[in-house]
Design a protein around this motif. Sequence first.
Motif, PDB file in Angstrom:
ATOM      1  N   VAL A 213       8.785   5.900  -9.113  1.00  0.00           N
ATOM      2  CA  VAL A 213       8.458   4.678  -8.373  1.00  0.00           C
ATOM      3  C   VAL A 213       7.079   4.816  -7.732  1.00  0.00           C
ATOM      4  CG1 VAL A 213       9.131   3.151  -6.474  1.00  0.00           C
ATOM      5  CG2 VAL A 213      10.899   4.242  -7.877  1.00  0.00           C
ATOM      6  N   SER A 214       6.303   3.755  -7.814  1.00  0.00           N
ATOM      7  CA  SER A 214       5.031   3.710  -7.081  1.00  0.00           C
ATOM      8  C   SER A 214       4.878   2.353  -6.418  1.00  0.00           C
ATOM      9  CB  SER A 214       3.838   3.978  -8.010  1.00  0.00           C
ATOM     10  OG  SER A 214       3.578   2.852  -8.829  1.00  0.00           O
ATOM     11  N   VAL A 215       4.185   2.342  -5.289  1.00  0.00           N
ATOM     12  CA  VAL A 215       3.883   1.105  -4.558  1.00  0.00           C
ATOM     13  C   VAL A 215       2.385   1.067  -4.316  1.00  0.00           C
ATOM     14  CG1 VAL A 215       4.261  -0.242  -2.467  1.00  0.00           C
ATOM     15  CG2 VAL A 215       6.145   1.103  -3.437  1.00  0.00           C
ATOM     16  N   THR A 216       1.747  -0.026  -4.735  1.00  0.00           N
ATOM     17  CA  THR A 216       0.305  -0.193  -4.551  1.00  0.00           C
ATOM     18  C   THR A 216       0.046  -1.388  -3.651  1.00  0.00           C
ATOM     19  OG1 THR A 216      -0.204   0.756  -6.724  1.00  0.00           O
ATOM     20  CG2 THR A 216      -1.890  -0.643  -5.720  1.00  0.00           C
ATOM     21  N   SER A 217      -0.818  -1.192  -2.671  1.00  0.00           N
ATOM     22  CA  SER A 217      -1.223  -2.266  -1.767  1.00  0.00           C
ATOM     23  C   SER A 217      -2.572  -2.812  -2.226  1.00  0.00           C
ATOM     24  CB  SER A 217      -1.331  -1.741  -0.336  1.00  0.00           C
ATOM     25  OG  SER A 217      -1.854  -2.728   0.520  1.00  0.00           O
ATOM     26  N   THR A 218      -2.660  -4.138  -2.378  1.00  0.00           N
ATOM     27  CA  THR A 218      -3.887  -4.791  -2.830  1.00  0.00           C
ATOM     28  C   THR A 218      -4.292  -5.861  -1.824  1.00  0.00           C
ATOM     29  OG1 THR A 218      -3.333  -4.435  -5.157  1.00  0.00           O
ATOM     30  CG2 THR A 218      -4.942  -6.149  -4.678  1.00  0.00           C
TER      31      THR A 218
END
Length: 266
Positions: A213-218
């Motif tokens: 799992v990965s979470v990216t903030s944009t």
Amino acid sequence: MNTKRLVIVGCGKLAEIVADALINGILPDYQLVGVLSRTKEKAEAIANKIEKADSDYTCQVCSSLDELLALKPDYLVESASPAALRELALPALKNGTSLVVLSIGALANRAFYQDVEQTARENSQRVHIVSGATGGFDVLRTASLMGKTRVSFDTEKGPNSLKGTSVYDEALQTEKRKVFEGNAQEAIALFPTKVNVAVAASLASVGPEDIQVSVTSTPDFVGDDHRIEVRNEQVHAVIDVYSQTAQIAGWSVVNTLRNISLPIVF
């Protein structure tokens, strides 16, 4: 027609979608007999909406889980929180009530998952895990049955949705950054209400400990983009779902309820 008795725990915007589906005839096999919410006014709003649409309709606003389960519902829709699911799952199943679950993150705990599974089996009930803001569970389950399978779940979010978590800092407002990498169990511990779909995908495939799992903030990103990739020796599939709001989660509950009652199921 054998009408199914339905109750809802958690009366926010997603519950409103279910109520509207009932009013508009999309769920003709169900009657909403009770609602329970942390905010009583929200529960009253849904009950009033239902009763206004049909003067013969009675939807009880309950003040406790015991009062709600005393209505002897066939199905309970949970759209509250993982904490609420942990509190209500076992009593509901023992009550003879099947569950339609949105706060899937609670099931990342192996001991709780096993307790829910055993209690459902012992009481001849079922727990329906809805797809929420993603999909492709049929592909995930099928591929995972075929042999060794790798699954990844990557989420892109705006920084404001991460406020209140340990990964947030003001620099995220101007800087794109991957703020989390790990498995679903670690993700739900860090983001208790924000990565339920990752847990759902893991339960449909390789399990919370083995999915990547990965979470990216944009910066300025609106909504959520969930990308699931599943791969084994014979299958490579990518499911990519963008949703501007959380409405798709409410509609996935409606679809699950329809599948329960329809003779032909997708």
